[in-house]
Design a protein around this motif. Structure first.
Motif, PDB file in Angstrom:
ATOM      1  N   ARG A  95       0.815  -1.221   0.000  1.00 24.61           N
ATOM      2  CA  ARG A  95       0.000   0.000   0.000  1.00 24.61           C
ATOM      3  C   ARG A  95       0.841   1.260   0.000  1.00 24.61           C
ATOM      4  N   THR A  96       2.043   1.212   0.602  1.00 25.11           N
ATOM      5  CA  THR A  96       2.885   2.405   0.663  1.00 25.11           C
ATOM      6  C   THR A  96       3.766   2.555  -0.568  1.00 25.11           C
ATOM      7  N   ARG A  97       3.830   1.530  -1.423  1.00 27.78           N
ATOM      8  CA  ARG A  97       4.615   1.608  -2.647  1.00 27.78           C
ATOM      9  C   ARG A  97       4.006   2.662  -3.573  1.00 27.78           C
ATOM     10  N   ASP A  98       4.844   3.265  -4.385  1.00 28.46           N
ATOM     11  CA  ASP A  98       4.409   4.254  -5.363  1.00 28.46           C
ATOM     12  C   ASP A  98       3.264   3.668  -6.206  1.00 28.46           C
ATOM     13  N   ALA A 124       0.931  -0.402  -9.858  1.00 29.23           N
ATOM     14  CA  ALA A 124       0.119  -0.731 -11.028  1.00 29.23           C
ATOM     15  C   ALA A 124       0.907  -1.586 -12.022  1.00 29.23           C
ATOM     16  N   LEU A 125       2.193  -1.287 -12.179  1.00 29.88           N
ATOM     17  CA  LEU A 125       3.021  -2.069 -13.105  1.00 29.88           C
ATOM     18  C   LEU A 125       3.136  -3.515 -12.622  1.00 29.88           C
ATOM     19  N   TYR A 126       3.393  -3.711 -11.337  1.00 26.83           N
ATOM     20  CA  TYR A 126       3.555  -5.061 -10.802  1.00 26.83           C
ATOM     21  C   TYR A 126       2.245  -5.841 -10.747  1.00 26.83           C
ATOM     22  N   HIS A 127       1.119  -5.159 -10.730  1.00 27.12           N
ATOM     23  CA  HIS A 127      -0.168  -5.844 -10.660  1.00 27.12           C
ATOM     24  C   HIS A 127      -0.803  -6.050 -12.035  1.00 27.12           C
ATOM     25  N   ARG A 166       0.219  -7.908 -17.968  1.00 29.06           N
ATOM     26  CA  ARG A 166       1.420  -7.942 -18.792  1.00 29.06           C
ATOM     27  C   ARG A 166       2.634  -8.350 -17.957  1.00 29.06           C
ATOM     28  N   TRP A 167       2.779  -7.813 -16.738  1.00 32.71           N
ATOM     29  CA  TRP A 167       3.912  -8.171 -15.887  1.00 32.71           C
ATOM     30  C   TRP A 167       3.879  -9.655 -15.532  1.00 32.71           C
ATOM     31  N   ARG A 168       2.713 -10.162 -15.159  1.00 35.72           N
ATOM     32  CA  ARG A 168       2.606 -11.581 -14.805  1.00 35.72           C
ATOM     33  C   ARG A 168       3.022 -12.457 -15.984  1.00 35.72           C
ATOM     34  N   THR A 169       2.597 -12.085 -17.193  1.00 38.59           N
ATOM     35  CA  THR A 169       2.927 -12.852 -18.383  1.00 38.59           C
ATOM     36  C   THR A 169       4.425 -12.773 -18.687  1.00 38.59           C
ATOM     37  N   GLU A 170       4.966 -11.560 -18.672  1.00 41.65           N
ATOM     38  CA  GLU A 170       6.393 -11.357 -18.958  1.00 41.65           C
ATOM     39  C   GLU A 170       7.261 -12.047 -17.915  1.00 41.65           C
ATOM     40  N   ARG A 171       6.854 -11.966 -16.650  1.00 37.19           N
ATOM     41  CA  ARG A 171       7.603 -12.587 -15.559  1.00 37.19           C
ATOM     42  C   ARG A 171       7.674 -14.094 -15.743  1.00 37.19           C
ATOM     43  N   GLU A 172       6.531 -14.717 -16.030  1.00 37.51           N
ATOM     44  CA  GLU A 172       6.496 -16.167 -16.236  1.00 37.51           C
ATOM     45  C   GLU A 172       7.363 -16.575 -17.421  1.00 37.51           C
ATOM     46  N   ALA A 173       7.301 -15.809 -18.513  1.00 35.72           N
ATOM     47  CA  ALA A 173       8.110 -16.117 -19.698  1.00 35.72           C
ATOM     48  C   ALA A 173       9.599 -15.989 -19.382  1.00 35.72           C
ATOM     49  N   PRO A 219      17.142  -0.204  -9.863  1.00 34.51           N
ATOM     50  CA  PRO A 219      15.777   0.202  -9.521  1.00 34.51           C
ATOM     51  C   PRO A 219      15.153   1.054 -10.627  1.00 34.51           C
ATOM     52  N   HIS A 220      13.898   0.772 -10.951  1.00 34.89           N
ATOM     53  CA  HIS A 220      13.230   1.490 -12.047  1.00 34.89           C
ATOM     54  C   HIS A 220      12.558   2.769 -11.567  1.00 34.89           C
ATOM     55  N   ARG A 221      12.229   2.861 -10.291  1.00 34.97           N
ATOM     56  CA  ARG A 221      11.602   4.042  -9.698  1.00 34.97           C
ATOM     57  C   ARG A 221      10.364   4.522 -10.480  1.00 34.97           C
ATOM     58  N   GLY A 222       9.599   3.559 -11.008  1.00 39.23           N
ATOM     59  CA  GLY A 222       8.362   3.887 -11.711  1.00 39.23           C
ATOM     60  C   GLY A 222       8.529   4.242 -13.169  1.00 39.23           C
ATOM     61  N   ASP A 223       9.756   4.288 -13.680  1.00 42.43           N
ATOM     62  CA  ASP A 223       9.999   4.600 -15.092  1.00 42.43           C
ATOM     63  C   ASP A 223       9.638   3.367 -15.921  1.00 42.43           C
ATOM     64  N   GLU A 224       8.597   3.470 -16.736  1.00 45.72           N
ATOM     65  CA  GLU A 224       8.116   2.318 -17.495  1.00 45.72           C
ATOM     66  C   GLU A 224       9.131   1.811 -18.504  1.00 45.72           C
TER      67      GLU A 224
END
Length: 114
Positions: free
Chosen positions: A25-28, A33-36, A39-46, A74-79
């Motif tokens: 909850r305290t994360r940016d 949103a990127l981690y949830h 697309r992230w779940r798919t890319e991570r599994e691949a 660290p990406h610091r939210g940079d897509e």
């Protein structure tokens, strides 16, 4: 009428779950949103399918399956940085926790995988 016996719950289980939830909850909000995203779940599994072993453990001649896709820098939210696969590495949960703690100033020096 029979009574169901109580379930055993390890001490601290609820507290850890609440701490993890509080951290998320305290994360940016952009990073969250990127981690949830699907697309992230798919890319991570691949990525884990392509890189099944922990990179850090391999450096120490230990064979351990990877379970985490780590952003090397660290990406610091940079897509652009977030989705750049050249900046990803496969790690086991132990190595990822150790790396994150060292970067965030947590536990001190990183130790070798064991």
């Amino acid at each position: 009428m029979p009574v169901r016996p109580p379930l055993h719950r390890p001490v601290g289980r609820r507290e850890k779950r609440e701490r993890d939830h509080d951290y998320d909850r305290t994360r940016d909000p952009v990073s969250r949103a990127l981690y949830h995203s699907k697309r992230w779940r798919t890319e991570r599994e691949a990525f884990l399918h392509e890189h099944p072993l922990c990179m850090e453990c391999q450096h120490h001649d230990v064979i351990r399956p990877a379970s985490v896709v780590d952003h090397i820098d660290p990406h610091r939210g940079d897509e652009t940085v977030f989705w750049d696969r050249n900046r990803w590495q496969a790690l086991c949960a132990s190595c990822h926790g150790r790396k994150t703690a060292v970067q965030d100033g947590g536990f001190g020096n990183a130790r070798r995988c064991s």
